[in-house]
Design a protein around this motif. Structure first.
Motif, short mmCIF file in Angstrom:
data_model
loop_
_atom_site.label_atom_id
_atom_site.label_comp_id
_atom_site.label_asym_id
_atom_site.label_seq_id
_atom_site.Cartn_x
_atom_site.Cartn_y
_atom_site.Cartn_z
N LYS A 1 0.82 -1.22 0.00
CA LYS A 1 0.00 0.00 0.00
C LYS A 1 0.85 1.26 0.00
O LYS A 1 0.77 2.10 -0.88
N SER A 2 1.69 1.39 1.04
CA SER A 2 2.47 2.61 1.23
C SER A 2 3.68 2.29 2.08
O SER A 2 3.62 1.44 2.97
N LYS A 3 4.80 3.00 1.82
CA LYS A 3 6.00 2.72 2.61
C LYS A 3 5.82 3.07 4.08
O LYS A 3 6.58 2.62 4.93
N TYR A 4 4.79 3.86 4.37
CA TYR A 4 4.55 4.22 5.76
C TYR A 4 3.66 3.20 6.47
O TYR A 4 3.47 3.27 7.67
#
Length: 620
Positions: free
Chosen positions: A75-78
């Motif tokens: 989804k997202s690197k975070y």
């Protein structure tokens, strides 16, 4: 960290088990039902259905299987989990996903070191030894804040070597790390007004202060501000948090740097106190009693507060207490949003975070530059002034000093002169290392210096070092304690110009026939030998150790009856350690660790390390 180890092929079972032993909270999953694993129907299904419950995944098998399995959940690197892939032979450990934020790069290094694999990390900042700006805040407990650009654009400019200014207006573990690892395209500043912003493309600032930069800026807000709060009983909390935030900002400080919210026990259940925790989300809370606060001096004491709470102050006193008696940066403020709902607050700066002078008393070890502690070496690398005991400490220890540091020997200085130069640097807000031989607590003459520091309320700390008596044990290849025979090591000295306390005369200490390490006594060796012979047998082993671990180290063994002769014939001087006792070269006596009931813990010598056999020492 909750970790799922995915065993793709049974060939990697041993690798998976070795990794599991090292990672607390990890489990091995497989579709094969391999012994010691938890069965799953399919890898992709497991990742899709249960992947959200894990912080990290380690795949043991082909990289392609790993990539296809995780693709649907990226989804997202975070938010993505850390993913590491290890081939079934254990040759390579590859950081696949969420290298920085998720911690995959660190996990890769840990896995690689556990199984002896080659770590493969493709993140540019890791491979160029640059700071990982997107994880620095998490690593050091700082809140992030960008101004003038996005985090990604700031990171892009930084890793591509654009000129960067670094502003450090406080000090903590993180700022020391940044100073120590400064990249060549980064210039450090300690005062906002000193930065010529037109010369830089990026600014990184570790500070609780609010500034007005004109270039893209990444703020790291350290938790160095401590908020003290008081209020009327059942005070309405509506809007108070926002009101305090605004006042903090008006005073030039960032609310993101509020590290704690504090009050007195009488107010711990007040709605206002609890509501502030939802405003300052990263802050911890501390509750104090009136007794805790009774000795704290505040600029605005109140008789009314004293009458109600038992303390002359709540807001100011609790703020100062939590800040380790640091200064108030915002004295008591009175507020009232709705009629009859008065509250007070104050803000203090953590004393340890103040960028001011500091003195580190460092134990240099016995002489070999490699025997200083890692912390001691780091202190030397960071120091603005190194004042070393020149007659006892080799100058080679100071060769790691940073460019521009001042390095001075104290051999020709009296105590007042030593203190004068240290205070000169300290008053400029600089970092001073006072370098003593061995461990400073043993004949280090630091008591007199600390007395000076205390008189002037100076900040100082002690970094211990390896003592020469420990170096003596290593050089003599001796354990200074013998099970059931010698269990005490005495560190002492002979009586020279400095008298010995009556109860510590050598002949009294010698009664125990313990291992005795005698410092600073070569010049009075006749008296030393005479006193020791009152209780040790004449044939007791002795060793005269001259300049232990130095390049010109010399060690002379013999018997106690010949000690004075050994010292004199070899012209041994001040830097000589005398060791006396049966523990020297002893190879008798069995520790309980090697008793019969513990033999099952050890391998047979026949299958031990190469070069080892039961009748010889380890050769390799």
């Amino acid at each position: 960290m909750k970790t799922a180890i995915i065993l793709v092929s049974e060939a990697g079972a041993n690798i998976a088990r070795n990794i599991q032993r090292e990672l607390e909270g990890s489990e091995i999953y497989s579709t094969t039902g391999t012994k010691g694993t938890l069965w799953i129907n399919s890898i992709t299904g497991f990742i899709n259905d249960d992947g959200h419950t894990f912080d990290s995944f380690i795949f043991i098998g082909a990289l392609g299987i790993c990539v296809r399995a995780i693709a649907p959940i990226i989804k997202s690197k975070y938010r993505d989990p850390a993913v590491v892939n290890v081939d079934s032979t254990g040759a390579f450990a590859i950081s696949v996903l969420s290298g920085h934020v998720g911690g995959a790069n660190q996990l890769t290094k840990l896995v690689a070191s556990t199984i002896g694999a080659q770590p493969v990390i493709t993140t540019q900042s890791d491979n160029t030894n640059l700071w990982a700006l997107d994880t620095l805040g998490k690593e050091f407990g700082w809140q992030e804040q960008q101004e003038g650009s996005s985090m990604n654009k700031i990171i892009f400019a930084f890793v591509n070597g654009k000129r960067t200014a670094l502003l450090l207006e406080v000090k903590d573990k993180g700022t020391r790390y940044l100073e120590r690892t400064l990249p060549p395209h980064v210039t450090v500043y300690y005062h906002w007004e000193d930065i010529p912003q037109e010369e830089y493309e990026v600014l990184i600032a570790v500070t609780p202060y609010i500034h007005k930069p004109v270039i893209p800026t990444l703020y790291f807000r350290p938790p160095v501000l401590h908020l003290g709060v008081g209020c009327r009983k059942d005070c309405d909390a509506q809007g108070v948090g926002e009101y305090i935030e605004n006042k903090i900002e008006e005073s030039g400080y960032s609310p993101l740097s509020v590290g704690s919210i504090n009050t007195i026990d009488l107010k711990k259940d007040e709605p206002l106190f609890h509501s502030l925790q939802s405003v300052f989300k990263a802050a911890t809370t501390h509750i104090y009693t009136s007794t805790d606060l009774e000795d704290i001096e505040v600029p605005n004491p109140s008789e009314k507060v004293q009458e109600v709470t038992g303390s002359q102050s709540v807001a100011e006193a609790t703020a100062i207490k939590s800040a380790w008696y640091g200064p108030l940066v915002l004295e008591k403020q009175k507020g009232m949003i709705t009629e009859g709902n008065q509250f007070t607050f104050a803000l203090a700066m953590n004393f340890a975070a103040l960028r001011k002078g500091h003195i580190e008393i460092v134990g240099a070890g016995p002489g070999d530059p490699e025997l200083i502690s890692i912390r001691g070496r780091r202190m030397l690398e960071e120091a603005d002034l190194i004042l070393y005991a020149g007659s006892l400490v080799p100058r080679e220890l100071t060769y790691c000093a940073k460019e521009g540091a001042v390095v001075r020997s104290s051999a020709s200085m009296n105590l007042e002169e030593q203190f004068e130069i240290m205070k000169e640097f300290y008053d400029k807000g600089l970092f001073v290392v006072r370098l003593h031989t061995g461990d400073p607590c043993i004949y280090g003459a630091i008591q007199e210096q600390m007395n000076f520091f205390d008189q002037y309320s100076m900040s100082y700390h002690i970094t211990p070092g390896i003592s020469s008596f420990q170096a003596a044990a290593a050089a003599l290849q001796s354990q200074f304690t013998i099970p059931e025979k010698v269990q005490t090591i005495i560190l002492t000295r002979g009586e020279g110009r400095t008298p010995m306390p009556e109860k510590e005369k050598l002949h009294l200490l010698a009664r125990s026939q313990s291992t005795m390490c005698i410092f600073l006594s070569a010049s009075v060796v006749d008296d030393v030998q005479e006193q020791l012979l009152q209780h040790y047998p004449p044939a007791t082993p002795v060793a005269a150790c001259y300049k232990l671990t130095w390049k010109d180290e010399k060690i002379y063994r013999g018997e106690l009856k010949d000690l004075a002769k050994i010292i004199k014939e070899n012209n041994l001087t001040l830097t000589t350690m005398i060791v006396v006792g049966d523990a020297i070269d002893n190879r008798q006596g069995l520790s309980r660790l090697y008793a019969d009931e513990f033999k099952h813990l050890f391998r047979s010598p026949k299958v031990g390390r190469p070069g080892f056999n039961a009748d010889s020492k380890i050769k390799d």
